[in-house]
Structures are given as C-alpha cells and as structure tokens.
Write an enzyme that holds these catalytic residues in place. Sequence first.
Site, PDB file in Angstrom:
ATOM      1  N   ARG A 182       0.830  -1.201   0.000  1.00 23.88           N
ATOM      2  CA  ARG A 182       0.000   0.000   0.000  1.00 23.88           C
ATOM      3  C   ARG A 182       0.863   1.248   0.000  1.00 23.88           C
ATOM      4  O   ARG A 182       1.871   1.305   0.715  1.00 23.88           O
ATOM      5  CB  ARG A 182      -0.887   0.054   1.256  1.00 23.88           C
ATOM      6  CG  ARG A 182      -2.217  -0.673   1.118  1.00 23.88           C
ATOM      7  CD  ARG A 182      -3.110  -0.020   0.047  1.00 23.88           C
ATOM      8  NE  ARG A 182      -4.330  -0.774  -0.161  1.00 23.88           N
ATOM      9  CZ  ARG A 182      -4.468  -1.810  -0.992  1.00 23.88           C
ATOM     10  NH1 ARG A 182      -3.444  -2.244  -1.694  1.00 23.88           N
ATOM     11  NH2 ARG A 182      -5.627  -2.411  -1.134  1.00 23.88           N
ATOM     12  N   GLU A 196      -3.602   7.514  -5.639  1.00 21.25           N
ATOM     13  CA  GLU A 196      -3.734   6.730  -6.883  1.00 21.25           C
ATOM     14  C   GLU A 196      -4.954   7.179  -7.671  1.00 21.25           C
ATOM     15  O   GLU A 196      -6.050   7.208  -7.103  1.00 21.25           O
ATOM     16  CB  GLU A 196      -3.835   5.247  -6.542  1.00 21.25           C
ATOM     17  CG  GLU A 196      -2.548   4.713  -5.938  1.00 21.25           C
ATOM     18  CD  GLU A 196      -2.581   3.217  -5.639  1.00 21.25           C
ATOM     19  OE1 GLU A 196      -3.566   2.540  -5.989  1.00 21.25           O
ATOM     20  OE2 GLU A 196      -1.624   2.735  -5.043  1.00 21.25           O
ATOM     21  N   HIS A 256      -0.358  -0.140  -9.782  1.00 21.91           N
ATOM     22  CA  HIS A 256      -1.148  -0.995  -8.884  1.00 21.91           C
ATOM     23  C   HIS A 256      -1.641  -2.262  -9.618  1.00 21.91           C
ATOM     24  O   HIS A 256      -2.839  -2.487  -9.765  1.00 21.91           O
ATOM     25  CB  HIS A 256      -2.344  -0.219  -8.295  1.00 21.91           C
ATOM     26  CG  HIS A 256      -2.868  -0.826  -7.015  1.00 21.91           C
ATOM     27  ND1 HIS A 256      -3.381  -0.090  -5.984  1.00 21.91           N
ATOM     28  CD2 HIS A 256      -2.965  -2.118  -6.599  1.00 21.91           C
ATOM     29  CE1 HIS A 256      -3.776  -0.899  -4.998  1.00 21.91           C
ATOM     30  NE2 HIS A 256      -3.533  -2.138  -5.355  1.00 21.91           N
TER      31      HIS A 256
HETATM   32  O1  LIG Z   1      -5.757  -5.092  -1.752  1.00 19.96           O
HETATM   33  C1  LIG Z   1      -5.685  -5.808  -2.759  1.00 19.96           C
HETATM   34  O2  LIG Z   1      -6.317  -6.858  -2.874  1.00 19.96           O
HETATM   35  C2  LIG Z   1      -4.759  -5.407  -3.877  1.00 19.96           C
HETATM   36  O3  LIG Z   1      -4.138  -4.201  -3.601  1.00 19.96           O
HETATM   37  C3  LIG Z   1      -5.437  -5.377  -5.213  1.00 19.96           C
HETATM   38  O4  LIG Z   1      -6.283  -4.315  -5.397  1.00 19.96           O
HETATM   39  P1  LIG Z   1      -7.187  -4.290  -6.733  1.00 19.96           P
HETATM   40  O5  LIG Z   1      -8.276  -5.294  -6.515  1.00 19.96           O
HETATM   41  O6  LIG Z   1      -7.732  -2.915  -6.849  1.00 19.96           O
HETATM   42  O7  LIG Z   1      -6.306  -4.663  -7.849  1.00 19.96           O
END
Ligand SMILES: O=C(O)[C@H](O)COP(=O)(O)O
Length: 398
Positions: A193, A222, A243
């Site tokens: 994160r 983000e 991400h």
């Molecule tokens: O917390 C999570 O599961 C990951 O950071 C993935 O996030 P996302 O589903 O937005 O790709």
Amino acid sequence: YAILKYDGLVVRSDTKVTAEVLQASNLQVVGRAGTGVDNIDLTAATRKGVLVLNAPGGNFISACELTCSLISALSRNVPQGCQSLKEGKWDRKLYTGTELYGKTLAVLGLGRIGREVALRMQAFGMKVIGFDPMVSVEDAAKLNIASLGLEDIWPLADYITVHTPLIPQTKNLINAEVLKKCKKGVRVVNVARGGIVDENALLDSLKCGHCGGAALDVFCEEPPKSEQTFELIKHPKVIVTPHLGASTKEAQIRVAVEIAEQFIALANTNPQYTSIQGVLNAPALAASRNPENTSWISLARSLGKISSQLLQTSTFSSTAFSLVTQGAELKNKQFLTTPVQIGLLSGRTSNGLNFINVNTYASEGGLKVAYEHDPSSSQNLVALAFGSNVAKHVLTGK
Ligand SMILES: O=C(O)[C@H](O)COP(=O)(O)O
C-alpha cells in the site's frame, strides 16, 4: 442516487465507498473483490449495520509474483535496459546489474504474500530475514526466515519488501530515519500500500545515492498527481507499475468467485455455499447463522429486552451486566452477549440494530456485557445478571 436500488456492492481498490455513499444507500453488504479495505469506510459501514467482506485468498499469489518480478527486474535494470534499447541505444555497461544470489531480503509482514515471496526468493539463493509481530520466531524459522527486530533488520537488508496493510502502525514504516540505518545501496519494494514507504524520504535517499533503487506498484495517491510523486516515479533508479499486484486473469477470477460465493452463502439460498470467511465487521455473524444457536439467540435477546424494561434508568453506564452460560451445549457462547445487547438497546434507539452495528452503539452508551461459562452445572441454561449498587437481578432461561 443510482446506488439506492442495490442491496449489495462489489468493488476493487479504485472505488471509494465513503460514509456519504453508505449513508445515501440501502446497502446491506459491501464485498471487496481483493484484500485491502482501506477504500471502504469501515467505521461508517459498521455504524450503519452494513456488512463488509473481503476475498484475501484469491490474489495473494499474483501479488507475490509481481513482487518477485520487481525484485529481479530491480537487480538487473530490466525496465531501464529495455527502454534504452527501444530508444535505439546499446548500453551494456550502463545497465550492469547485481546477482540476487547470496543477498539478504527483508520481508516485513509475514502473512500469505510475504511468506510466498520468501519461498520464491529463497529459490534464487537469497537469505531471507523478516519481521511480523504476529508470527513467532519458531514459525518463521519453519519457513527458513530469520525473524528479527526491525532495528536489527535495517543494517542487514540488501532488499526490503513490505507486505502489511496500511494501518497507523505501518504508515511511513520506511522513513528517512530508517533509510539512514540501512546499508548503502539498499533497494525498497512496495507492492502492498502507498504510504507504508514515505515517498519523500525515499526520493531524498535515492537522490543522495544512499538508496540504490526502488520498485513501486502502489502510491500515496492513486492515480498519482503530486509533482513530488512524479519526480519519484521518473527517477532513473525507480521502476513502477500502476497498482498491478492483483491484476492477473487468474486472481480476478478467483476474487470474483470468492466474493460471489460469500454473497450466495449470505443469501442462504444454496446449501453448497455456507462459508463467509471474509467478514470484517461482524465477529458474531457466523455463530448467529448456525441453526443450533437460533433459539439461544432469541432467548438472549429476550433476556436483554426484559432487563431493559425492568431497569428504570435511562443509561446503562452505571449498571453491570453479566451473562453466564451453563451446560455442555452452551460452552464458548460468548457471542450471545451480542443479542443481549440488541435486546437491551432495542426500543432505546431509533437506529436499526443488528449483529454488525450493535457493539458500536453499546460502547457509545457505556453498555458492557461480561461473559462467563459455568462448567459446574450440566443443565443448559442462560442467566443474565445485572445490577447497580441499588438493586441486583438475575434472569434465567432454558
Ligand atoms: O488489496 C488488494 O487486494 C490489492 O491491492 C489489489 O487491489 P485491486 O483489486 O484494486 O487490484
């Protein structure tokens, strides 16, 4: 509001489920098709009695694999070499790398992702050290991870990868002070994160040449907007992805299925699906759904309701409540304090009470219900004792 007509909502990390959204909705459940729930206002959801679930079992392999790819890409300057060749250059000397073999990798957070990263990077010949306050030294040792205190980790690590949620204890875990304590050339990886690594401190450390590189999949904001974050992103020793940790076909199918199965289990329409393991804000919910507990729950609620009527007070703060269960069938039924609270508070609040929000309203009203199991009697029985300095009562039910 379009949200008004929906009972359930499923989101990834981009969609912010704010207090405002929750307030404007009739949602009963919010499912996070993934792990991190920092995009969902958990406090507001709990207060409104909206269940929040996640699906952490579906994307951890993908997050782990991206982490490992970034570690090896960092060690060999893969993105930089690739970009340079695409620009028509042939810079073999400039992009000379270092081996991972024999280097020390510090894994901070030894949950599912951290453990899988450790396992895979050990195959490269990396020595893995780690930190996780929830994992014992012995359990870490079983994974060939030397569990150390953070202060011992900093001077040893060639690479640091973080695999924790963003919580107050992990915010800016990698900060200016920490980076100074690290080896010159240390490389930092964040696929967890934004905010666990202090972006400004990292940029300063890269600029002065102390930090040898960083791989970042997540950012404080983000998509990133600030000039400083873009300076970090554009730094020649930094490699970045937008991400993408969970962005694989397999992970997206798994998290979608995991959340959908939990929704079906909640609706109680298909006996094939009963598990709601991702519940985040209703610890007593699973027990409340077990048919064996139905009559005890309704008894506990009634005991609470009658006590509330017997008590003449407008608040509960000066009244002590103690729920005692007896008999083998009622061992470990602490969750029965929840329907007792619902019974006590019903009629005293205009808020709709349920297993999700009652703890919030109880603690705001100073209401506490202690729990004890009395093993001395074989008779299955529930007793609610309550009283103040003035009067004491015991209500029992079978
Ligand atoms: O917390 C999570 O599961 C990951 O950071 C993935 O996030 P996302 O589903 O937005 O790709």
